[in-house]
Design a protein around this motif. Sequence first.
Motif, mmCIF file in Angstrom:
data_model
loop_
_atom_site.group_PDB
_atom_site.id
_atom_site.type_symbol
_atom_site.label_atom_id
_atom_site.label_comp_id
_atom_site.label_asym_id
_atom_site.label_seq_id
_atom_site.Cartn_x
_atom_site.Cartn_y
_atom_site.Cartn_z
ATOM 1 N N GLU A 1 0.840 -1.201 0.000
ATOM 2 C CA GLU A 1 0.000 0.000 0.000
ATOM 3 C C GLU A 1 0.872 1.246 0.000
ATOM 4 O O GLU A 1 0.600 2.207 -0.718
ATOM 5 C CB GLU A 1 -0.939 -0.007 1.214
ATOM 6 C CG GLU A 1 -1.927 1.124 1.236
ATOM 7 C CD GLU A 1 -2.871 1.106 0.059
ATOM 8 O OE1 GLU A 1 -3.279 2.204 -0.380
ATOM 9 O OE2 GLU A 1 -3.207 0.020 -0.443
ATOM 10 N N ARG B 1 2.334 1.622 -3.375
ATOM 11 C CA ARG B 1 1.296 2.081 -4.295
ATOM 12 C C ARG B 1 1.102 3.596 -4.152
ATOM 13 O O ARG B 1 1.011 4.323 -5.144
ATOM 14 C CB ARG B 1 -0.006 1.340 -4.016
ATOM 15 C CG ARG B 1 -1.109 1.612 -5.026
ATOM 16 C CD ARG B 1 -2.358 0.759 -4.783
ATOM 17 N NE ARG B 1 -2.054 -0.655 -4.867
ATOM 18 C CZ ARG B 1 -2.188 -1.514 -3.858
ATOM 19 N NH1 ARG B 1 -2.649 -1.115 -2.699
ATOM 20 N NH2 ARG B 1 -1.889 -2.789 -4.003
ATOM 21 N N ARG B 2 1.057 4.068 -2.887
ATOM 22 C CA ARG B 2 0.913 5.513 -2.657
ATOM 23 C C ARG B 2 2.122 6.276 -3.208
ATOM 24 O O ARG B 2 1.969 7.318 -3.848
ATOM 25 C CB ARG B 2 0.744 5.801 -1.159
ATOM 26 C CG ARG B 2 -0.636 5.508 -0.631
ATOM 27 C CD ARG B 2 -0.827 6.077 0.776
ATOM 28 N NE ARG B 2 0.151 5.585 1.729
ATOM 29 C CZ ARG B 2 -0.001 4.521 2.520
ATOM 30 N NH1 ARG B 2 -1.128 3.845 2.471
ATOM 31 N NH2 ARG B 2 0.937 4.155 3.354
ATOM 32 N N GLN C 1 1.858 6.406 -6.927
ATOM 33 C CA GLN C 1 0.866 7.394 -7.361
ATOM 34 C C GLN C 1 1.401 8.804 -7.199
ATOM 35 O O GLN C 1 1.161 9.665 -8.048
ATOM 36 C CB GLN C 1 -0.429 7.219 -6.565
ATOM 37 C CG GLN C 1 -1.200 5.970 -6.936
ATOM 38 C CD GLN C 1 -2.389 5.711 -6.020
ATOM 39 O OE1 GLN C 1 -2.507 6.299 -4.955
ATOM 40 N NE2 GLN C 1 -3.260 4.794 -6.438
#
Length: 166
Positions: free
Chosen positions: A70, A73-74, A77
């Motif tokens: 996670e 992923r952040r 992004q």
Amino acid sequence: MEALGINLPGFLTQLINFALLLILLRVLLYRPLLRVLDERRRRIEEGMRSAEQMREQAAAGEREVQARLEEARREGQALVAQAQQVANRIQDEARQAAQKEAEAMLARARNEIQLERDAAIAELRREFADLTIRAAERVIGQSLDGQAHRRLIDEVLAESSFAERR
């Protein structure tokens, strides 16, 4: 007892032998067998505890992996958003540079047009002066002073509509 076919001394011997065998088996076989079974039960319980600990560690590891995924992923992004901002900024800068270049080209073109227009007007004045002098020579029939007439023609043209269109 003999009438039943039981031999009392043989029966007692058999009974003593059975009791001794039972005591011997209990001491030599039953207790070690119980120890082996207890040891096996203990190892099974340890294995179960170890399996439970491994299961808990695996679950904790999976949670940690999910948290890292996670976070990655952040971060990904965020990197994509930064890249898009940089791309937009570069695109805006390129657009502004192209607009400035187009404005500069337009100014140069206007300047060149103005220079060509001025040159064309000057050429037209010279030709007009030459034509006027020729026409006056034919009318008068004699040669006129070209410099004096050109000066006069330039003065007249400066006062005329040619000077107003500039």
